[in-house]
Design a protein around this motif. Structure first.
Motif, mmCIF file in Angstrom:
data_model
loop_
_atom_site.group_PDB
_atom_site.id
_atom_site.type_symbol
_atom_site.label_atom_id
_atom_site.label_comp_id
_atom_site.label_asym_id
_atom_site.label_seq_id
_atom_site.Cartn_x
_atom_site.Cartn_y
_atom_site.Cartn_z
ATOM 1 N N SER A 33 26.048 46.102 34.396
ATOM 2 C CA SER A 33 25.372 45.587 35.593
ATOM 3 C C SER A 33 24.079 44.867 35.231
ATOM 4 C CB SER A 33 25.074 46.725 36.583
ATOM 5 O OG SER A 33 24.208 47.682 36.000
ATOM 6 N N SER A 34 23.411 45.313 34.178
ATOM 7 C CA SER A 34 22.215 44.623 33.710
ATOM 8 C C SER A 34 22.578 43.268 33.108
ATOM 9 C CB SER A 34 21.485 45.474 32.667
ATOM 10 O OG SER A 34 20.383 44.776 32.131
ATOM 11 N N GLN A 35 23.644 43.252 32.340
ATOM 12 C CA GLN A 35 24.098 42.005 31.706
ATOM 13 C C GLN A 35 24.481 40.960 32.745
ATOM 14 O OE1 GLN A 35 27.509 42.555 29.180
ATOM 15 N NE2 GLN A 35 27.803 40.377 28.814
ATOM 16 N N ARG A 38 23.650 42.395 38.488
ATOM 17 C CA ARG A 38 24.226 42.778 39.764
ATOM 18 C C ARG A 38 23.163 43.327 40.713
ATOM 19 N NH1 ARG A 38 28.061 40.038 38.751
ATOM 20 N NH2 ARG A 38 30.250 40.646 39.002
ATOM 21 N N VAL A 39 23.151 42.802 41.922
ATOM 22 C CA VAL A 39 22.292 43.291 42.995
ATOM 23 C C VAL A 39 23.160 43.485 44.225
ATOM 24 C CG1 VAL A 39 20.318 42.816 44.485
ATOM 25 C CG2 VAL A 39 20.280 42.064 42.093
ATOM 26 N N PHE A 78 34.113 40.073 36.647
ATOM 27 C CA PHE A 78 34.905 40.543 37.784
ATOM 28 C C PHE A 78 35.102 42.054 37.788
ATOM 29 C CE2 PHE A 78 36.923 36.309 36.642
ATOM 30 C CZ PHE A 78 36.208 35.585 37.602
ATOM 31 N N SER A 79 34.435 42.787 36.924
ATOM 32 C CA SER A 79 34.768 44.195 36.698
ATOM 33 C C SER A 79 34.343 45.141 37.809
ATOM 34 C CB SER A 79 34.173 44.671 35.361
ATOM 35 O OG SER A 79 34.795 44.005 34.285
ATOM 36 N N ASP A 80 33.597 44.664 38.809
ATOM 37 C CA ASP A 80 33.298 45.514 39.961
ATOM 38 C C ASP A 80 34.080 45.066 41.192
ATOM 39 O OD1 ASP A 80 31.929 43.171 40.448
ATOM 40 O OD2 ASP A 80 30.084 44.155 41.149
ATOM 41 N N MET A 81 35.119 44.255 40.974
ATOM 42 C CA MET A 81 35.999 43.810 42.056
ATOM 43 C C MET A 81 37.348 44.507 41.951
ATOM 44 S SD MET A 81 35.737 39.678 42.331
ATOM 45 C CE MET A 81 34.178 38.802 42.523
ATOM 46 N N THR A 82 37.946 44.821 43.090
ATOM 47 C CA THR A 82 39.346 45.216 43.097
ATOM 48 C C THR A 82 40.189 43.958 42.886
ATOM 49 O OG1 THR A 82 39.644 44.888 45.479
ATOM 50 C CG2 THR A 82 38.819 47.043 44.752
ATOM 51 N N LYS A 83 41.450 44.126 42.508
ATOM 52 C CA LYS A 83 42.308 42.962 42.311
ATOM 53 C C LYS A 83 42.501 42.195 43.608
ATOM 54 C CE LYS A 83 45.783 42.917 39.536
ATOM 55 N NZ LYS A 83 47.057 43.215 38.829
#
Length: 335
Positions: A33-35, A38-39, A78-83
């Motif tokens: 999230s730091s990279q 993400r907010v 995209f790793s905090d998104m559902t498909k």
């Protein structure tokens, strides 16, 4: 340990215990999230995104631990998104593509001579492998953002590469011009961030010209068309739809890069290797990319529009034949 990370772990510890989430996963989330800076709107959304991230992280570990897989997946933007969210925000709207694919066959070709003559396929000896990046014919990888405008990136990239081959100058063309101007008011069926068709960008540019990215920057949303006149830059004269076989695609790629429609629903976490993870029994088209070559094993090399930190520096290798439907809708500028 960073105080912010430590505080996050302490605050989320009850949730972690309930969900069997390790400190290792929390550290991975905080690093990610730091990279990606993400907010979120509030703590509820943040917690939901963390849960989605942990689930995707587990999928990455399980996939990559299987030695039989020919490609690896990983964490990315995209790793905090559902498909489902990924499909909604990034891919083209399925109903748009499905509705128009059958009705556009008469608009796909704009040439005055036989396709075989255009590609000179009878006299052309196929290269064992070809990669137009090595010849300087491909611009840098772009990022379409949360907008299903891949078709405009594929169309612009198609014209960029042909312009280089023809004029020996590599210029970034304006995807935003295509998003804003290739619209129903101008007689087209493309719909900006909902999706569209690269061959319509060719028809538009042949009449109006396509300007540079510097002159008409990309902003990730559809706006009012800000282009007048009919002499605005590069104009393609002829283009074709390439026949749907591996050999024809290889012939085409020996001439120049081509745009291709694909099913990219399962591409979300691709990181590297030879991708063969599509359901070939149910090919739907929801994304368009630029094919720039093939390797000695016949794997297709494609340039995506999800930024340079996705996949192999923004690129992907697809297994031979019709993986993800790559052979079904192929477009090429020929003059």
């Amino acid at each position: 340990m960073n105080r912010l990370i430590l505080l996050s772990i302490i605050m989320l510890m009850p949730l972690c215990l309930a969900q069997d989430i390790s400190v290792e996963k929390l550290l991975a989330y905080n690093k990610w999230s730091s990279q990606h800076q993400r907010v979120y709107l509030n703590e509820h959304e943040k917690l939901f995104r963390q849960m989605v991230f942990f689930e995707n992280l587990q999928k990455v570990k399980e996939h990559n631990s299987n030695p039989n897989n020919t490609y690896s997946i990983g964490l990315n933007l995209f790793s905090d998104m559902t498909k489902q969210e990924f499909a909604e925000k990034i891919l083209m709207k399925q109903d748009l593509v499905d509705h128009y694919m059958k009705s556009i066959s008469q608009k796909e070709t704009h040439n005055d001579v036989n396709i075989e003559t255009q590609l000179n396929s009878k006299n052309l000896t196929l290269a064992t492998s070809i990669d137009w990046r090595t010849q300087g014919a491909v611009t840098s990888v772009k990022y379409q953002g949360n907008c299903g405008s891949c078709w405009s990136f594929a169309g612009a990239a198609l014209m960029e590469s042909f312009n280089f081959i023809q004029n020996k100058v590599l210029v970034d063309f304006s995807e935003q011009q295509l998003v804003d101007c290739v619209i129903s008011a101008n007689g087209y069926q493309s719909e900006g961030c909902n999706g569209g068709f690269s061959f319509e960008t060719l028809d538009y540019a042949s009449k109006v010209g396509i300007t540079t990215l510097d002159n008409y920057p990309y902003v990730e949303v559809q706006k009012k068309c800000n282009m007048t006149g009919t002499n605005n830059g590069f104009k393609p004269k002829q283009w074709i739809q390439v026949p749907s076989t591996s050999n024809d695609l290889k012939h085409a790629l020996n001439f120049s890069p081509v745009s291709v429609y694909v099913n990219a629903y399962n591409w979300v976490s691709y990181q590297s290797g030879i991708y063969n993870g599509s359901d070939q029994s149910n090919i739907v088209f929801n994304h368009e990319v630029l094919a720039v070559g093939y390797d000695e094993q016949g794997n297709w090399i494609v340039k995506n529009s999800w930024g340079p930190f996705w996949g192999e520096h923004g690129y992907m290798r697809l297994a031979p034949n019709n993986t993800c439907g790559i052979l079904n809708h192929i477009y090429q500028v020929t003059a």
